[in-house]
Each structure stands twice: as C-alpha cells, then as structure tokens.
Design a protein around this motif. Structure first.
Motif, PDB file in Angstrom:
ATOM      1  N   LEU A  93      13.477  -1.149  31.450  1.00 39.60           N
ATOM      2  CA  LEU A  93      13.800   0.227  31.818  1.00 39.60           C
ATOM      3  C   LEU A  93      14.706   0.867  30.774  1.00 39.60           C
ATOM      4  CD1 LEU A  93      13.438   2.376  34.013  1.00 39.60           C
ATOM      5  CD2 LEU A  93      15.479   1.474  35.130  1.00 39.60           C
ATOM      6  N   GLY A  94      15.686   0.086  30.287  1.00 42.10           N
ATOM      7  CA  GLY A  94      16.564   0.619  29.247  1.00 42.10           C
ATOM      8  C   GLY A  94      15.800   0.936  27.972  1.00 42.10           C
ATOM      9  N   HIS A  95      14.865   0.066  27.584  1.00 31.95           N
ATOM     10  CA  HIS A  95      14.051   0.332  26.399  1.00 31.95           C
ATOM     11  C   HIS A  95      13.182   1.572  26.600  1.00 31.95           C
ATOM     12  CE1 HIS A  95      14.378  -4.221  25.324  1.00 31.95           C
ATOM     13  NE2 HIS A  95      15.452  -3.542  24.985  1.00 31.95           N
ATOM     14  N   ALA A  96      12.636   1.711  27.818  1.00 34.69           N
ATOM     15  CA  ALA A  96      11.788   2.871  28.089  1.00 34.69           C
ATOM     16  C   ALA A  96      12.594   4.172  27.994  1.00 34.69           C
ATOM     17  CB  ALA A  96      11.148   2.745  29.471  1.00 34.69           C
ATOM     18  N   TYR A  97      13.811   4.156  28.577  1.00 34.22           N
ATOM     19  CA  TYR A  97      14.653   5.354  28.486  1.00 34.22           C
ATOM     20  C   TYR A  97      15.050   5.638  27.046  1.00 34.22           C
ATOM     21  CZ  TYR A  97      15.244   6.051  33.504  1.00 34.22           C
ATOM     22  OH  TYR A  97      15.026   6.328  34.826  1.00 34.22           O
ATOM     23  N   ALA A  98      15.355   4.572  26.287  1.00 33.30           N
ATOM     24  CA  ALA A  98      15.722   4.772  24.884  1.00 33.30           C
ATOM     25  C   ALA A  98      14.561   5.367  24.098  1.00 33.30           C
ATOM     26  CB  ALA A  98      16.159   3.440  24.275  1.00 33.30           C
ATOM     27  N   ALA A  99      13.339   4.871  24.383  1.00 30.85           N
ATOM     28  CA  ALA A  99      12.168   5.415  23.697  1.00 30.85           C
ATOM     29  C   ALA A  99      11.947   6.881  24.055  1.00 30.85           C
ATOM     30  CB  ALA A  99      10.932   4.587  24.055  1.00 30.85           C
ATOM     31  N   ARG A 100      12.139   7.192  25.330  1.00 30.59           N
ATOM     32  CA  ARG A 100      11.964   8.595  25.738  1.00 30.59           C
ATOM     33  C   ARG A 100      13.004   9.498  25.091  1.00 30.59           C
ATOM     34  NH1 ARG A 100      10.706   7.994  32.246  1.00 30.59           N
ATOM     35  NH2 ARG A 100       8.727   6.876  32.031  1.00 30.59           N
ATOM     36  N   GLU A 101      14.238   9.023  25.031  1.00 31.65           N
ATOM     37  CA  GLU A 101      15.287   9.809  24.386  1.00 31.65           C
ATOM     38  C   GLU A 101      14.975  10.000  22.907  1.00 31.65           C
ATOM     39  OE1 GLU A 101      17.819  11.406  25.566  1.00 31.65           O
ATOM     40  OE2 GLU A 101      17.371  10.846  27.637  1.00 31.65           O
ATOM     41  N   GLU A 102      14.469   8.950  22.269  1.00 32.58           N
ATOM     42  CA  GLU A 102      14.133   9.066  20.853  1.00 32.58           C
ATOM     43  C   GLU A 102      12.992  10.052  20.646  1.00 32.58           C
ATOM     44  OE1 GLU A 102      14.471   8.211  16.760  1.00 32.58           O
ATOM     45  OE2 GLU A 102      15.782   7.943  18.494  1.00 32.58           O
ATOM     46  N   ARG A 103      11.997  10.008  21.533  1.00 32.42           N
ATOM     47  CA  ARG A 103      10.901  10.965  21.429  1.00 32.42           C
ATOM     48  C   ARG A 103      11.401  12.392  21.622  1.00 32.42           C
ATOM     49  NH1 ARG A 103       6.014   9.061  25.132  1.00 32.42           N
ATOM     50  NH2 ARG A 103       5.034  10.830  24.089  1.00 32.42           N
ATOM     51  N   LEU A 138       5.281  15.096  23.169  1.00 35.79           N
ATOM     52  CA  LEU A 138       6.337  14.142  22.827  1.00 35.79           C
ATOM     53  C   LEU A 138       7.494  14.172  23.817  1.00 35.79           C
ATOM     54  CD1 LEU A 138       6.638  14.496  18.947  1.00 35.79           C
ATOM     55  CD2 LEU A 138       5.761  12.549  20.226  1.00 35.79           C
ATOM     56  N   ARG A 139       7.747  15.323  24.417  1.00 40.35           N
ATOM     57  CA  ARG A 139       8.944  15.448  25.226  1.00 40.35           C
ATOM     58  C   ARG A 139       8.657  15.610  26.708  1.00 40.35           C
ATOM     59  NH1 ARG A 139      11.893  20.598  22.929  1.00 40.35           N
ATOM     60  NH2 ARG A 139      13.455  19.782  24.360  1.00 40.35           N
ATOM     61  N   ASP A 140       7.383  15.486  27.127  1.00 43.15           N
ATOM     62  CA  ASP A 140       7.070  15.718  28.538  1.00 43.15           C
ATOM     63  C   ASP A 140       7.630  14.647  29.448  1.00 43.15           C
ATOM     64  OD1 ASP A 140       5.463  13.689  27.734  1.00 43.15           O
ATOM     65  OD2 ASP A 140       3.597  14.516  28.506  1.00 43.15           O
ATOM     66  N   ASP A 141       7.873  13.417  28.917  1.00 44.92           N
ATOM     67  CA  ASP A 141       8.402  12.336  29.752  1.00 44.92           C
ATOM     68  C   ASP A 141       9.805  11.946  29.354  1.00 44.92           C
ATOM     69  OD1 ASP A 141       7.019   9.399  28.088  1.00 44.92           O
ATOM     70  OD2 ASP A 141       7.840  11.278  27.307  1.00 44.92           O
ATOM     71  N   ALA A 142      10.512  12.800  28.645  1.00 45.07           N
ATOM     72  CA  ALA A 142      11.853  12.455  28.177  1.00 45.07           C
ATOM     73  C   ALA A 142      12.921  12.805  29.190  1.00 45.07           C
ATOM     74  CB  ALA A 142      12.154  13.170  26.854  1.00 45.07           C
ATOM     75  N   GLY A 143      12.524  13.262  30.372  1.00 45.41           N
ATOM     76  CA  GLY A 143      13.520  13.612  31.372  1.00 45.41           C
ATOM     77  C   GLY A 143      13.887  15.078  31.252  1.00 45.41           C
ATOM     78  N   PRO A 144      14.396  15.664  32.329  1.00 39.99           N
ATOM     79  CA  PRO A 144      14.710  17.083  32.309  1.00 39.99           C
ATOM     80  C   PRO A 144      15.930  17.377  31.464  1.00 39.99           C
ATOM     81  CG  PRO A 144      15.426  16.097  34.362  1.00 39.99           C
ATOM     82  CD  PRO A 144      14.680  15.028  33.610  1.00 39.99           C
ATOM     83  N   ASP A 145      15.834  18.370  30.623  1.00 43.11           N
ATOM     84  CA  ASP A 145      16.996  18.894  29.937  1.00 43.11           C
ATOM     85  C   ASP A 145      16.902  20.401  29.964  1.00 43.11           C
ATOM     86  OD1 ASP A 145      15.085  19.538  28.102  1.00 43.11           O
ATOM     87  OD2 ASP A 145      15.714  18.059  26.610  1.00 43.11           O
ATOM     88  N   GLU A 146      17.767  21.034  29.239  1.00 43.28           N
ATOM     89  CA  GLU A 146      17.841  22.492  29.307  1.00 43.28           C
ATOM     90  C   GLU A 146      16.544  23.129  28.849  1.00 43.28           C
ATOM     91  OE1 GLU A 146      20.640  26.139  27.618  1.00 43.28           O
ATOM     92  OE2 GLU A 146      21.124  24.063  27.167  1.00 43.28           O
ATOM     93  N   ALA A 147      15.896  22.530  27.833  1.00 45.42           N
ATOM     94  CA  ALA A 147      14.654  23.107  27.329  1.00 45.42           C
ATOM     95  C   ALA A 147      13.508  22.960  28.305  1.00 45.42           C
ATOM     96  CB  ALA A 147      14.284  22.468  25.993  1.00 45.42           C
ATOM     97  N   ASP A 148      13.610  22.017  29.238  1.00 47.05           N
ATOM     98  CA  ASP A 148      12.533  21.787  30.200  1.00 47.05           C
ATOM     99  C   ASP A 148      12.651  22.665  31.437  1.00 47.05           C
ATOM    100  OD1 ASP A 148      11.415  19.806  28.611  1.00 47.05           O
ATOM    101  OD2 ASP A 148      12.793  18.303  29.414  1.00 47.05           O
ATOM    102  N   LEU A 149      13.777  23.360  31.582  1.00 50.49           N
ATOM    103  CA  LEU A 149      13.968  24.192  32.766  1.00 50.49           C
ATOM    104  C   LEU A 149      13.075  25.423  32.674  1.00 50.49           C
ATOM    105  CD1 LEU A 149      17.844  23.978  33.088  1.00 50.49           C
ATOM    106  CD2 LEU A 149      16.131  22.666  34.337  1.00 50.49           C
TER     107      LEU A 149
END
Length: 389
Positions: A176-186, A247-258
C-alpha cells in the motif's frame, strides 16, 4: 519417490478430511467406543466401579465432538473427567488420553494464556506423592508429557499462524505504501509536465495571436497560417491536459482535482470580498443568462477573481463593480473600481499577464487601463461558440 512421499492429491484429500465438519463427532464416537471397550475388558472390577469407569470413559472422550466450536469448555470437561478417573484410583483409558491430547492441542492453538492453566493439574499430579497415585510416577510423568506436549504443539501452530498473519499484514502495508508513493510520483510528474509544457504551449498561442494582431501588412495567407498556429497550440494544450489526466486520475484528491468554479460561483466570490475585507462590491448581470462551456466560464471567473484581487491590492477600500453581459455570440466581463491615488497595477505584475494569456487561449480580447471617470478597468470579451443556446 511417489511410493514414499504422498502426492499432492493425497495431501489435498487429507486436508479436506481434516477440515470436514463431521470429523470431530466421528472421532469422539471412535474414541468413546475404544474407551468403553477398554473398561469392559478390564478384569476384577466391582459393578459400581465398572459403571463409574464407563461414565468417566465416556466423559473423557465425548468433549472431542465440541472441540472446534467450544475448545475451552471441551478441554475443561475432559480434564475434570481425567482427574476424577485418577481420583478413583484408575488410569484413564487410551481413548481418553488421545481425546485429552486433542482438546488440549486446540486450546494451545487458540488461547495463549489460558493454556497454561490446563497444564497446572498435570504438573501437580506428576510431582505429588507417588504412593497415592494410580499408575505411580510413570503415569504422572506420562500424563504431563501428553498434556504439555499437546499444549506446546498447539502453541507452536498458533505462533506460526500469527507470524504468517503479521507477515501478510506487513506485506500489505508495504504494498500500500509503494502504491501511494507511485501515485504521488505520478501526480508530481503530471504537475511538472503541466507547469512546464503548458506554459510554453500557451506562449506559442499568445505569440501567434500577437503576431496576427500587431504585424502591419501581413498577407491574408500569412494571417491564416498564424491563426492556424494559435488554433493548433490551443488544441495541443487541450489534448495534453486530457492525457495528463490519465497520470493523475488515481493520485488522490488535491486542489486541482476539485470541481472548477464557474460563473455561478461569482456570487460567493463577491460575498467573501464583502464579509472578509469589508469591500463594497456589486455584481451586475445583464442579457439572457445561460450555461456556457465549463472552460469559458472558468476563464471568465478567473478574470473577475484576478481583477478583484488587483483592485483590493492597489486600491484598498475602493468600491468595485463586476459586470457580466451576455450577448448572442460573446460574453463581456468588466471589472472596474473607484480607484484612488494608488493608480493601476504595475506593469511588472503577473496578474494582468495571466489574464491576458487566459483570455487569448479562449480566443477573446482583453482591455485594461484607466476608467473614463478614474479608477482602473479590466474588460474581457470572450467568444461564445455556437452563439445563444
């Protein structure tokens, strides 16, 4: 080798039988039959002693039927029956010993600290006076070995199962940590690509529009080619944003995704300016109000927002009017303030440049400068594709 070691099919069959729901009941019946037979064939017992032996033989083996669902009560019943048998001066039957080993194994496999309590009676029996015990010292040690061994084996199985669970949990957390790190990197790559590439593409579009509007004597063919360059740049920017979204659709919600603001959010913008800063702001809307394309509404909102910010910064306390005028083929966004000694924003600021780029990307025009009665005016004309809807 196949004749010495069990095959995979044989191991699978053994596991299925061991997990069968009927196995405890069948095991209890077989052990009880063996125990009762052992008591019956024992010579020289009086009738009352025989009946008690039969009952205790049944009590020591019957708890096996409930060992899966109720291991602690089954172990307690079997232990009491074994101790009562020893108290009558007779050793427990072989079936009773096997049954006791089974129930204590389950206790050790499912309960860490309670298992120790079941070993206490056998320790006391093994170290007690040999003269008062059935079977003497040998039986006491044998019972302690059987009980302690069953508890120990069950405890080892429980420890291994817990270790496997912990390893699985640690592996899941690591994945899970690797997956989150990959998403953050993407997401980081997407943001950097957008900031770098979008700036250059928008600059191409702005420069092409500037060449078309400011170069004197430009032939019709050259003007068409320059216009095509601007259109191609705007199309490339749209496609790039669409691809970067992958690239960023699964990186979690941030300000740009609102959700991006639209013209309906101008009321909230005006209310916030009034409440937080005490600025006198009016919103004027004229013409047939209608829904426009999200990108166009976002551009109009950002123009009004940036112009309002500049007015608060360079003319604090001045009244500000924001006007939206809906036309058939365009939208007029005007922001003007009462102004003061502060004058217009400095040419070195990035606010007007950002508005100019936004409006140019939408194919519109932007005019800024002194108002007819003072203050500063920002006026954007944005074309509406397809006209009124």
């Amino acid at each position: 080798m196949d004749g010495v070691f069990p095959t995979r099919d044989a191991i699978g069959a053994i596991r299925r039988v061991a997990a069968a729901p009927w196995l405890p009941a069948v095991g209890a019946a077989l052990l009880a039959t063996a125990g009762l037979a052992q008591v019956l064939v024992h010579p020289g017992r009086p009738a009352t002693d025989l009946i008690a032996g039969l009952v205790l033989a049944l009590c020591t083996t019957a708890p096996v039927a409930f060992v899966r669902s109720h291991p602690l009560p089954a172990a307690a019943a079997g232990t009491v029956a074994v101790l009562l048998t020893l108290g009558l001066g007779h050793p427990p039957t072989l079936g009773g010993l096997v049954a006791q080993a089974i129930v204590l194994y389950f206790v050790g496999a499912h309960h860490a600290y309670t298992a120790v309590l079941f070993a206490v009676p056998y320790v006391a029996y093994a170290v007690g006076p040999a003269e008062s015990r059935a079977g003497g010292k040998v039986l006491g040690v044998a019972l302690l070995v059987v009980a302690g061994g069953a508890l120990a084996v069950g405890g080892v199985r429980r420890a291994r199962a817990e270790a496997v669970d912990h390893t699985t949990a640690d592996s899941a957390r690591a994945d899970l940590g690797h997956a989150y790190a990959a998403r953050e990197e993407r997401a980081r790559i997407a943001r950097e690509l957008h900031d770098i590439v979008a700036h250059h593409i928008s600059s191409v579009s702005v420069q092409a529009e500037t060449v078309r509007l400011t170069t004197p004597g430009l032939s019709a063919d050259a003007a068409a080619r320059v216009l095509a360059i601007g259109e191609t740049a705007r199309l490339a920017l749209t496609e790039m944003r669409r691809l970067l979204g992958v690239l960023r659709d699964d990186a979690g919600p941030d300000e740009a995704d609102l959700p991006q603001p639209g013209l309906q959010d101008l009321v909230t913008l005006v209310d916030e300016a009034r409440d937080r800063l005490g600025t006198r702001v009016r919103l004027i809307v004229s013409g047939p109000v209608r829904r426009l394309e999200p990108g166009l509404e976002l551009t109009a909102y950002r123009v009004a927002q940036e112009a309002l910010t500049n007015s608060r910064r360079h003319a604090p306390g001045a009244a500000v009017d924001i006007e939206l005028r809906y036309r058939e083929h365009s939208l007029l966004v005007s922001v003007w303030d009462a102004g003061g000694a502060a004058g217009p924003p400095s040419e070195g600021g990035h606010g007007l440049l950002g508005m100019w780029e936004r409006v140019a990307m939408a194919g519109g025009t932007l005019h800024t400068g002194r108002g007819p009665v003072g203050g500063f005016v920002v006026q954007a004309v944005l074309p509406v594709p397809g006209g009124a809807r």
